[in-house]
Design an enzyme around this catalytic site. Structure first.
Site, short mmCIF file in Angstrom:
data_model
loop_
_atom_site.label_atom_id
_atom_site.label_comp_id
_atom_site.label_asym_id
_atom_site.label_seq_id
_atom_site.Cartn_x
_atom_site.Cartn_y
_atom_site.Cartn_z
N LYS A 199 30.33 31.85 28.61
CA LYS A 199 31.43 32.31 29.46
C LYS A 199 32.71 31.63 29.00
CE LYS A 199 32.96 32.59 34.27
NZ LYS A 199 32.62 32.24 35.68
N ARG A 209 40.23 37.36 40.12
CA ARG A 209 40.64 36.26 41.00
C ARG A 209 41.36 36.78 42.24
NH1 ARG A 209 41.88 32.10 35.97
NH2 ARG A 209 39.65 31.81 35.52
N ARG A 221 40.30 26.35 34.19
CA ARG A 221 38.86 26.14 34.02
C ARG A 221 38.48 25.86 32.57
NH1 ARG A 221 38.03 31.06 38.17
NH2 ARG A 221 38.40 29.86 40.06
N GLU A 237 25.14 26.71 23.60
CA GLU A 237 25.01 26.86 25.06
C GLU A 237 23.80 27.74 25.40
OE1 GLU A 237 26.53 25.49 27.52
OE2 GLU A 237 28.55 24.89 26.91
N LYS A 252 30.35 36.62 28.50
CA LYS A 252 31.45 37.07 29.36
C LYS A 252 32.75 36.48 28.86
CE LYS A 252 33.03 36.93 34.17
NZ LYS A 252 32.79 36.38 35.54
N SER A 278 37.02 42.23 34.84
CA SER A 278 38.07 42.89 35.60
C SER A 278 39.28 43.26 34.76
CB SER A 278 38.50 41.99 36.76
OG SER A 278 38.98 40.74 36.27
N TYR A 317 32.23 47.60 36.34
CA TYR A 317 32.70 48.15 37.60
C TYR A 317 32.62 49.67 37.62
CZ TYR A 317 34.32 43.41 38.26
OH TYR A 317 34.36 42.04 38.39
#
Length: 328
Positions: A199, A209, A221, A237, A252, A278, A317
């Site tokens: 990610k 957000r 972040r 990872e 992602k 998004s 989505y």
């Protein structure tokens, strides 16, 4: 035939729509799609998200209706994001038995049975008043190990409420191991973990957000999500998460990280998911609204690219819409 003409004519297999369908190397299937859904506590009507046309924060009832529509279209799974009425520093609502996600899970588990896989995003950013994915120290840093304790409790709460899959997205070191131990200890050894293993600290998350009401109140972040400049780090990872007990792994965002999807797919023997986020959604919708691109063709092409890169599962989505179109 004159020697000046080609013997090999690949165009022969492109002559008609039926031929192109027959020889297509990559296919979209509704069963491969997962629909992200937002449910907000304390609202009486679905709340449109300005930066994501057509997407809403659901009420408890509208969530159930939209979930039924998705499943009827053949969508393979749903993933829930909750927006609580009250937030605090430790995200208490995230594991409350009557929390917004747990309530929605019980509704959907009762309604849908085993007709679709109900996943839960497992993180704290939607539930904390500071908007970060973990416990924040007085120095303003994320306390990795204290956060793992919260993730463990959230996982058990989601399992008890009926989640079919938990999906930790906070990118804390050791999160999969902590969650696996907690689930096993609470009597859920068969519950799968879909790890957000790769990610990235991406600019494409902006509209999310707004939807999840989780913009950080300070900082960013980048201390725990991956640097967009790095690729080898993703494979590390992924290996760590699998060693800790992950059953599936995720990349992602998707569209800007097709190379990462392919590298992950080539390196593992578990299902690989990719999240069309998004910002990817918003950009296509905005361009289509202005007449700059053909909306349906662009949506489909973007999803085919993610599948072609190697994703077995695509979170998008557009899942319900695309599934309905594929069924025509």
């Amino acid at each position: 035939m004159s020697a000046q003409f080609p013997v090999a004519r690949p165009r022969r297999l492109r002559r008609t729509p039926a031929l192109r369908r027959l020889v297509a190397e990559t296919r979209l299937s509704p069963a491969d799609l997962v629909l992200p859904m937002f449910v907000k506590e304390g609202i009486a009507e679905p709340n449109p998200i300005g930066s994501m046309p057509g997407i809403v924060q659901h009420t408890r009832d509208s969530l159930r209706k939209a979930a039924h529509e998705a499943v009827a279209a053949g969508v393979g799974g749903l993933i829930l994001f909750g927006v609580p009425a009250v937030k605090d520093a430790v995200g208490s609502a995230a594991d409350a038995p009557d929390g917004v996600v747990q309530t929605a899970l019980r509704d959907l588990a009762s309604d849908l049975g085993d007709s679709a896989v109900i996943m839960t995003d497992l993180c704290l950013d939607e539930f904390t008043d500071h908007g970060h994915c973990g416990i924040v120290t007085e120095a303003g840093e994320i306390d990795n190990d204290a956060t793992l304790e919260r993730y463990a409790r959230i996982a058990v709460a989601q399992a008890e409420a009926g989640a079919d899959v938990v999906a930790p997205s906070g990118m804390m070191d050791g999160q999969v191991a902590a969650i696996r131990r907690a689930l096993d200890g609470a009597g859920y050894p068969e519950l799968p973990i879909l790890a957000y293993s790769a990610k990235y600290a991406s600019a494409y998350y902006g509209p999310f957000r707004e939807a999840a009401e989780c913009a950080p109140q300070f900082g960013d972040r980048a201390t725990h999500q991956q640097d967009p400049a790095n690729a080898a780090e993703s494979l590390r990872e992924v290996r760590l998460d699998l060693a800790e007990g992950a059953d599936m792994v995720m990349v992602k965002p998707a569209g800007a990280y097709l190379d990462i999807i392919r590298q992950v797919r080539d390196s593992v023997d578990v299902p690989v998911a990719a999240y069309q986020v998004s910002g990817e959604y918003a950009m296509i919708e905005a361009a289509a609204e202005r007449g700059w691109v053909d909306r349906e063709r662009t949506i489909d092409e973007s999803l085919v690219a993610i599948r072609r890169a190697g994703a077995d599962i695509v979170l998008t989505y557009w899942a319900t819409e695309v599934a309905q179109r594929l069924a025509r």
